[in-house]
Design a protein around this motif. Structure first.
Motif, PDB file in Angstrom:
ATOM      1  N   VAL A  27       4.552   3.246  -1.210  1.00  0.00           N
ATOM      2  CA  VAL A  27       5.639   3.287  -2.179  1.00  0.00           C
ATOM      3  C   VAL A  27       6.665   4.282  -1.642  1.00  0.00           C
ATOM      4  CG1 VAL A  27       6.243   3.813  -4.579  1.00  0.00           C
ATOM      5  CG2 VAL A  27       3.971   2.908  -4.037  1.00  0.00           C
TER       6      VAL A  27
ATOM      7  N   ASN B  98       0.814  -1.223   0.000  1.00  0.00           N
ATOM      8  CA  ASN B  98       0.000   0.000   0.000  1.00  0.00           C
ATOM      9  C   ASN B  98       0.845   1.269   0.000  1.00  0.00           C
ATOM     10  OD1 ASN B  98      -2.552  -1.170  -0.040  1.00  0.00           O
ATOM     11  ND2 ASN B  98      -2.466  -1.591   2.156  1.00  0.00           N
TER      12      ASN B  98
ATOM     13  N   THR C 122       0.237   7.846  -5.295  1.00  0.00           N
ATOM     14  CA  THR C 122       1.202   7.681  -6.394  1.00  0.00           C
ATOM     15  C   THR C 122       0.465   7.592  -7.726  1.00  0.00           C
ATOM     16  OG1 THR C 122       2.774   6.568  -4.940  1.00  0.00           O
ATOM     17  CG2 THR C 122       3.045   6.211  -7.303  1.00  0.00           C
ATOM     18  N   ILE C 123      -0.639   6.834  -7.742  1.00  0.00           N
ATOM     19  CA  ILE C 123      -1.424   6.669  -8.973  1.00  0.00           C
ATOM     20  C   ILE C 123      -2.045   8.005  -9.393  1.00  0.00           C
ATOM     21  CG2 ILE C 123      -3.502   5.571  -9.930  1.00  0.00           C
ATOM     22  CD1 ILE C 123      -2.792   3.162  -8.005  1.00  0.00           C
TER      23      ILE C 123
ATOM     24  N   VAL D 112       4.920   7.132   0.250  1.00  0.00           N
ATOM     25  CA  VAL D 112       3.733   7.706  -0.378  1.00  0.00           C
ATOM     26  C   VAL D 112       2.734   6.559  -0.526  1.00  0.00           C
ATOM     27  CG1 VAL D 112       2.859   8.878  -2.436  1.00  0.00           C
ATOM     28  CG2 VAL D 112       5.216   9.281  -1.689  1.00  0.00           C
ATOM     29  N   SER D 113       1.455   6.824  -0.314  1.00  0.00           N
ATOM     30  CA  SER D 113       0.484   5.746  -0.527  1.00  0.00           C
ATOM     31  C   SER D 113       0.431   5.420  -2.018  1.00  0.00           C
ATOM     32  CB  SER D 113      -0.900   6.158  -0.021  1.00  0.00           C
ATOM     33  OG  SER D 113      -1.452   7.149  -0.864  1.00  0.00           O
ATOM     34  N   LEU D 114       0.171   4.137  -2.317  1.00  0.00           N
ATOM     35  CA  LEU D 114       0.052   3.729  -3.720  1.00  0.00           C
ATOM     36  C   LEU D 114      -1.076   4.522  -4.393  1.00  0.00           C
ATOM     37  CD1 LEU D 114       0.892   1.856  -6.030  1.00  0.00           C
ATOM     38  CD2 LEU D 114      -0.661   0.118  -5.111  1.00  0.00           C
TER      39      LEU D 114
ATOM     40  N   ILE E 201       0.875  14.993  -3.224  1.00  0.00           N
ATOM     41  CA  ILE E 201       1.939  14.406  -2.387  1.00  0.00           C
ATOM     42  C   ILE E 201       2.725  15.461  -1.618  1.00  0.00           C
ATOM     43  CG2 ILE E 201       4.091  13.052  -2.431  1.00  0.00           C
ATOM     44  CD1 ILE E 201       2.933  11.477  -4.794  1.00  0.00           C
TER      45      ILE E 201
ATOM     46  N   GLN F 270      -0.966  10.983  -8.680  1.00  0.00           N
ATOM     47  CA  GLN F 270       0.099  11.884  -9.119  1.00  0.00           C
ATOM     48  C   GLN F 270       0.604  11.510 -10.518  1.00  0.00           C
ATOM     49  OE1 GLN F 270       0.642  14.246  -6.798  1.00  0.00           O
ATOM     50  NE2 GLN F 270       2.667  15.105  -7.073  1.00  0.00           N
ATOM     51  N   MET F 271       0.744  10.201 -10.767  1.00  0.00           N
ATOM     52  CA  MET F 271       1.192   9.747 -12.096  1.00  0.00           C
ATOM     53  C   MET F 271       0.192  10.173 -13.171  1.00  0.00           C
ATOM     54  SD  MET F 271       3.014   6.013 -11.637  1.00  0.00           S
ATOM     55  CE  MET F 271       1.474   5.136 -11.427  1.00  0.00           C
ATOM     56  N   GLY F 272      -1.098  10.094 -12.845  1.00  0.00           N
ATOM     57  CA  GLY F 272      -2.116  10.521 -13.800  1.00  0.00           C
ATOM     58  C   GLY F 272      -1.956  11.987 -14.149  1.00  0.00           C
ATOM     59  N   ASN F 273      -1.651  12.800 -13.149  1.00  0.00           N
ATOM     60  CA  ASN F 273      -1.467  14.229 -13.398  1.00  0.00           C
ATOM     61  C   ASN F 273      -0.173  14.519 -14.146  1.00  0.00           C
ATOM     62  OD1 ASN F 273      -3.903  15.236 -12.320  1.00  0.00           O
ATOM     63  ND2 ASN F 273      -3.132  14.885 -10.249  1.00  0.00           N
TER      64      ASN F 273
END
Lengths: 316, 316
Positions: free
Chosen positions: A195, A193, B200-201, B195-197, B230, B203-206
């Motif tokens: 990273v 959960n 992270t998801i 960082v929570s997964l 984050i 942030q990656m989308g942005n």
């Protein structure tokens, strides 16, 4: 029109660095659905071919069935009656978006059968409902590329924000499905959960690099960016010979290689059909060296999404 | 040529979603350096103007000094003697890449003064050495955009992989520097290592959305993607009135607004100079409402990097 047959493409979700946010469609394999109108209201699954009897025949437990039901309810057409024949043309639980393809094919077909009351983009939530039945959560990273074609980014889930990215014409995908099975729920369960911030930064760099590489296009940048430091190291342990198959792909000229969706299928991207074929053969050989048979599929990135095979397509 | 004066631009690092990987240069403010050749070997800082005596005059402890020394050592020209006059034209510890601008100006100037023995791209490691002195680690997210101009992605640090992204011509940046100080090392120290997964998801989308938005260009997508789940929520507590100033920017038409680098400066992006000016005034007003004075700078994204103000530029 009282009958229609639609093909919807298989998809590669995650695409190395883009866990839950990237996905693309391929020309082959895919699923096929035939809908036939009937007088009595209700959605009925009359046959499923190619699933070895493993998929539920009950409409409300079947991805295509539930997707069509949800759609009909939304457009206030529960008076409609259809019989569904689903031709599964790819392995189940393969990581190639099998349930998404069925779900998308179903929703696309019913929308065409009824004269396209909704634009294609609006079909996404109903296809996602089908996906929810299959995987336990309404992910869009297989459903969106299967429906829209091409390479997509799910920028956000709340609200849903799907972006289509142009891809270079000579980008070819190799999909190799080893004959083992990984349950999507298990594959998600083993993920941590948390990273590390360090890995988050590395992954974000690759996410940015892959989008820039695809849009430029810059094949070297695509290659350098097809790296996953978060999910692949954890999930790879579920796939015997993963490292060997990946190395075989890279040694034979692939731009990159990783797990397709939650596996066990693996994908590789290459700059030509010839390289993609060679990569597929080498990956299959790696699996075969430990006695695992596999299927390999080579195709371009699918840019069209679903297509009508039999029946009349509504002019767009 | 025995003397040269170079300007290097300030920069916005992180750019909301791209912690440690995104940065862009602005036309204003920036730092100015004058190098004068002298017979005796060695790098000497003869004057620093505009720092209120706060920057080290000792060459090996000054960002511009160390960058030039490292460069001369690398090209085996420790025989060269130069006097440095540094004109600081922006606040220190402001989050606008003050040390990076000095470092870049220095390395760019010495390379031009010597007839450009190295191509611009090869200057990055020396400018990063200067940055290491200032911030404790050799980050590239200020140095790279200051040196190369435009919007850059640091895809990877090991090995260093810097990608330049085209930006729409009518994208304007507002920089507001409240008259408070945040130490870069403190701003880094308060960040969590995990960082929570889920985040992270998001942030990656942005990250993917911002790159696609810039390259398309698609201003709405840029706007939707200028979100940081984050870093901003943690660092914003170091900036009094952050939420009010950000809301003022958005209310006045900014596409997005976040912390510039590690703060306390804030940046906003807008679709026109007019909006960017209005956004700046509104943000300054928000700070002033709690008695904090500030400086505001409005400019386009700088696409050129450093420029020679006095002296002859080597033809490229």
């Amino acid at each position: 029109m009282d009958s229609i047959t639609v093909f919807a493409p298989a998809t590669v979700a995650n695409v190395a660095c883009g866990f839950d946010i990237f996905g693309f469609a391929v020309d082959n394999p895919g699923d096929q659905i035939t809908l036939t109108a009937r007088d009595e209201p209700g959605v009925r699954i009359t046959d499923i071919i190619g699933d070895e009897g493993r998929l539920p025949r009950e409409t409300s437990r079947n991805t295509a069935g539930i997707a069509i039901q949800t759609y009909l309810k939304h457009i206030n057409r529960t008076d409609v009656g259809v019989d569904i024949v689903l031709h599964k043309q790819m392995p189940l639980g393969s990581g190639m978006g099998s349930s998404a393809a069925s779900s998308v094919a179903g929703v696309y077909a019913i929308n065409e059968l009824l004269g396209r009351p909704l634009p294609i983009m609006k079909l996404l939530p109903f296809a996602m409902e089908g996906e929810r039945i299959a995987s336990g959560s309404a992910h869009a990273d297989n459903v969106a590329p299967s429906l829209l074609g091409g390479f997509v980014v799910i920028r956000s889930y709340q609200p849903l924000d799907v972006i289509r990215i142009e891809t270079p014409a000579s980008l070819f995908c190799t999909l190799v499905h080893p004959d083992i099975e990984v349950n999507t729920k298990d594959a998600r369960f083993i993920l941590k959960n948390e990273v590390s911030l360090k890995n988050t930064i590395i992954q974000m760099g690759n996410v940015a690099g892959l989008i820039a590489g695809l849009m430029t296009p810059d094949y070297d940048l695509i290659s350098r960016s097809l790296v996953d430091v978060i999910i692949e190291p954890v999930r790879a342990i579920l796939i015997p010979e993963f490292n060997e198959a990946k190395q075989a792909a890279l040694d034979n000229g692939a731009l990159g290689c990783s797990i397709s969706g939650s596996g066990p299928s693996m994908f590789a991207l290459s700059r030509s059909a010839e390289i993609a074929e060679r990569v597929g053969a080498a990956m299959q050989q790696a699996f075969l060296s430990v006695g695992i048979t596999s299927e390999a599929y080579v195709s371009q990135i699918n840019r069209q999404g679903p297509k009508v095979l039999v029946g009349e397509q509504v002019p767009s």
